[in-house]
Enzyme design. Structure first.
Site, PDB file in Angstrom:
ATOM      1  N   CYS A  35       0.949  -1.093  -0.091  1.00 61.61           N
ATOM      2  CA  CYS A  35       0.155   0.161  -0.072  1.00 61.61           C
ATOM      3  C   CYS A  35       0.904   1.275   0.121  1.00 61.61           C
ATOM      4  CB  CYS A  35      -0.807   0.064   1.330  1.00 61.61           C
ATOM      5  SG  CYS A  35      -2.069  -1.130   1.669  1.00 61.61           S
ATOM      6  N   LYS A  43       3.461  -3.740  -7.083  1.00 64.17           N
ATOM      7  CA  LYS A  43       4.702  -3.464  -7.050  1.00 64.17           C
ATOM      8  C   LYS A  43       5.671  -4.138  -6.057  1.00 64.17           C
ATOM      9  CE  LYS A  43       8.269  -2.351  -9.727  1.00 64.17           C
ATOM     10  NZ  LYS A  43       8.740  -3.192 -11.046  1.00 64.17           N
TER      11      LYS A  43
HETATM   12  C1  BG6 Z   1       6.231  -8.343  -7.047  1.00 67.42           C
HETATM   13  C2  BG6 Z   1       6.191  -7.753  -8.476  1.00 67.42           C
HETATM   14  O1  BG6 Z   1       5.313  -7.999  -6.237  1.00 67.42           O
HETATM   15  O2  BG6 Z   1       7.293  -8.491  -6.503  1.00 67.42           O
HETATM   16  C3  BG6 Z   1       7.385  -8.242  -9.171  1.00 67.42           C
HETATM   17  O3  BG6 Z   1       4.982  -7.528  -8.894  1.00 67.42           O
HETATM   18  C4  BG6 Z   1       8.687  -8.267  -8.495  1.00 67.42           C
HETATM   19  O4  BG6 Z   1       7.415  -7.288 -10.336  1.00 67.42           O
HETATM   20  C5  BG6 Z   1       8.501  -9.233  -7.173  1.00 67.42           C
HETATM   21  O5  BG6 Z   1       9.416  -8.827  -9.242  1.00 67.42           O
HETATM   22  C6  BG6 Z   1       9.548  -9.146  -6.288  1.00 67.42           C
HETATM   23  O6  BG6 Z   1      10.210  -7.741  -6.009  1.00 67.42           O
HETATM   24  P1  BG6 Z   1      11.396  -7.281  -5.384  1.00 67.42           P
HETATM   25  O7  BG6 Z   1      11.100  -5.601  -5.153  1.00 67.42           O
HETATM   26  O8  BG6 Z   1      11.640  -8.064  -4.242  1.00 67.42           O
HETATM   27  O9  BG6 Z   1      12.368  -7.400  -6.597  1.00 67.42           O
END
Ligand code: BG6
Length: 610
Positions: free
Chosen positions: A2, A605
């Site tokens: 969030c 994300k």
């Molecule tokens: C997910 C995202 O929630 O988390 C992906 O939608 C991402 O795009 C994954 O690869 C891991 O995120 P991070 O920030 O740990 O690389």
């Protein structure tokens, strides 16, 4: 998962516009619902509903809200369905206290019960509401907002950050307890937020926070305190050089296409960063360890798979790789003080990764090396060292440039390690690193230019495809899984990524006439992959090839756009380029399907929840 934004300003007419403008930069963190609490003359105006910032702003005219302070929240639903009543911010028992959180309150059920039994009126199923009630509860005892916020933490278990205020007090308070939080100081206004992009529209005068700290915002300054004892901490704002417009689309229809097109420049930045002096520190961390783990989630995990092939091939170094949530049950008992865990997380806030970090730090299971993109993230502060991915803010939910950056980092580290441990000749290491530095940017640009139109045409022929496979071999194992993830994430199709030699051991049964199977190759293993292609072709499946042009492969594709041909390079560069046609294919297919690739349904994300 969030995004919260709190602002205190001298200008009593602009809070709605400011909060919408700043908080909308956090859309990639969640867009199930949006809300704004604006305070004017001791009265709180709270408006919230399901939908994106644009939708809810249009519906409730958030930008017109008056007042000199307020809190906005963009939600990605975990506790409680995405409904209006579960949207944030929340009130406490009445409309005096207002606040919003990001993260997870693990003792939600029991604490909610306790609050209700002591007379609190809980309106929603959302754990964030309890943060406001916790402050409300201690205010009844202390009559002091600072102490109430500080004491409220003892009731809340989990990883979270929240901002809270009282209608009759000018200040906004915020706490950081395991979820990201950053603050900014502008002329006559201050801001606290889950992430830097929402601070930058107001100021690049930034204050980074660590867990266990709390903030008090007034129009002129941000004071930082240690929650444990309430002691004020000196924290001088730093100038952030992250380009505020980096969070804009720069003329592209979507952030995802912009970020794919940023990759040629990123190659230069990433290698330039690795050429710097800190490489010695990172290499030593790896060399001093007797066991090595690569731990990541999502696209970062797929890049880590590619990394294991580079570490094997160039450095003769076995890297045990694991998905964040899998690591403890799979390798937890194998770690010791001589282990090195490379934690790969572009956001530096993924809870599955921070759980591993805490496990390692808690039980002295050796050292940690973060590979991260967001400076100021929890992983940055808490890992023993970190390698910045140097690719600028990635706004689009599906990862592209960050995956690409991670692949380059692993390739570069492996070559350096192999040179130093004698696994490869210094000349081979130097030649490869020179190709990364000097050839890769142009090869990346050529790949984008050449396969963009092919991917666009291929996408048009796949509009009705609901199920397919994406297969890799050797270095392209992780590439295939990443290509499959992109299609799943933003086309809502089922695409399974797997190892091509495994396909005949079961999954081959899915193949009927025209069933699509994507094969990703490098020049070194196409002789093997051709067998796997034949197994599909013999059953009249549709074979799509990604890789350098090879005459031996040409007879297996039925049309030009079924061969996403990347420019000639070599087996070590191929896997870095081969992902680009798949990024573009998923992008164009998503757009053709009427989906917004930047904000795919149900996703976020950064997942700061378990
Ligand atoms: C997910 C995202 O929630 O988390 C992906 O939608 C991402 O795009 C994954 O690869 C891991 O995120 P991070 O920030 O740990 O690389």
């Amino acid at each position: 998962m969030c995004g919260i934004t709190g602002i205190v300003t001298r200008d009593s007419d602009s809070i709605g516009e400011l909060l919408v403008r700043c908080s909308s930069k956090l859309t990639y963190r969640g867009y199930d619902s949006v809300g704004v609490a604006a305070v004017r003359n001791g009265k709180v105006d709270l408006r919230k509903d399901v939908g994106t910032v644009e939708e809810v702003n249009k519906l409730l005219r958030l930008s017109t809200m008056k007042g000199d302070r307020g809190i906005a929240q963009l939600r990605w639903a975990t506790y409680g369905a995405p409904t209006k009543v579960n949207a944030q911010p929340h009130f406490g028992c009445d409309d005096v206290f207002y606040g919003a959180h990001n993260g997870n309150i693990h003792n939600y059920v029991e604490y909610k019960k306790e609050l209700i039994e002591t007379g609190h009126i809980i309106r929603s199923e959302n754990d964030g509401e309890l943060c406001v009630h916790a402050v409300d509860k201690y205010y009844e005892e202390t009559g002091d907002m600072f102490e109430s916020v500080r004491l409220s933490i003892q009731d809340l278990k989990g990883a979270f950050a929240y901002a809270v205020g009282r209608a009759d007090e000018q200040e906004i308070y915020a706490v950081k307890m395991g979820s990201s939080l950053v603050a900014g100081v502008a002329e006559g206004a201050t801001i606290v937020s889950s992430d830097l992009p929402s601070v930058l529209p107001l100021t690049n005068n930034v204050i980074y926070l660590a867990d266990g700290e709390m903030l008090v915002l007034t129009p002129d300054d941000v004071k930082v305190y240690r929650i444990e004892d309430g002691k004020q901490l000196e924290r001088v704002p730093q100038i952030s050089n992250v380009d505020a417009h980096a969070a804009e689309k720069g003329g592209y229809p979507h952030f995802m296409l912009k970020e794919i097109n940023e990759q040629p420049h990123i190659a230069q930045d990433v290698v330039g960063n690795l050429d710097g002096p800190r490489i010695e520190e990172w290499l030593k961390l790896i060399e001093d360890a007797s066991k090595h783990y690569l731990v990541a989630c999502g696209s970062s995990y797929n890049a880590s798979i590619v990394g294991t092939y580079y570490f094997n091939r160039l450095a003769g170094l076995p890297m045990l790789h694991a998905i964040g949530g899998q690591f403890q049950p799979q390798y937890g008992m194998t770690m010791d003080e001589d282990s090195l865990s490379i934690l790969v997380s572009q956001s530096g806030e993924t809870k599955d990764i921070l759980n591993v970090l805490n496990l390692i730090k808690g039980d002295n299971y050796g050292k940690t090396l973060g590979v991260l993109n967001v400076i100021g993230s929890t992983l940055m502060f808490q890992a023993d060292s970190y390698i910045p991915m140097a690719c600028g803010y990635e706004v689009s939910v599906p990862a592209t440039k960050t995956y690409y950056s991670q692949s380059i980092i692993f390739a570069y580290l492996a070559a350096k390690l192999g040179e130093r441990n004698g696994h490869i000749d210094p000349s081979e290491a130097k030649s490869f690193i020179n190709r990364l530095r000097n050839d890769l940017p142009a090869l990346t640009q050529t790949t984008i230019d050449r396969t963009g139109i092919l991917a666009k045409n291929l996408a048009r022929t796949m509009i009705d495809v609901k199920d397919l496979y994406c297969l890799g071999y050797g270095f392209t194992d992780g590439v295939a899984k990443e290509g499959a993830l992109k299609i799943k994430e933003i086309c809502y199709n089922h695409c399974e990524g797997m190892y091509s030699s495994e396909f005949k051991h079961g999954p081959l049964s899915i193949v009927t006439k025209n069933y699509p199977v994507i094969f990703i190759t490098t020049t070194e293993d196409s002789w093997m992959v051709i067998n796997h292609i034949n197994e599909v072709k013999a059953r009249h499946g549709r074979t799509i090839v990604v890789g350098e042009f090879e005459e031996t492969l040409e007879p297996y594709v039925d049309s030009k756009h079924d061969y996403l041909e990347v420019p000639t390079s070599d087996v070590l560069i191929n896997p870095i380029l081969d992902v680009i046609p798949l990024q573009l294919l998923s992008y164009y297919l998503s757009v053709d399907l009427g989906i917004n690739p930047d904000l795919p349904r149900n996703l976020s994300k950064t997942l700061t929840v378990d």
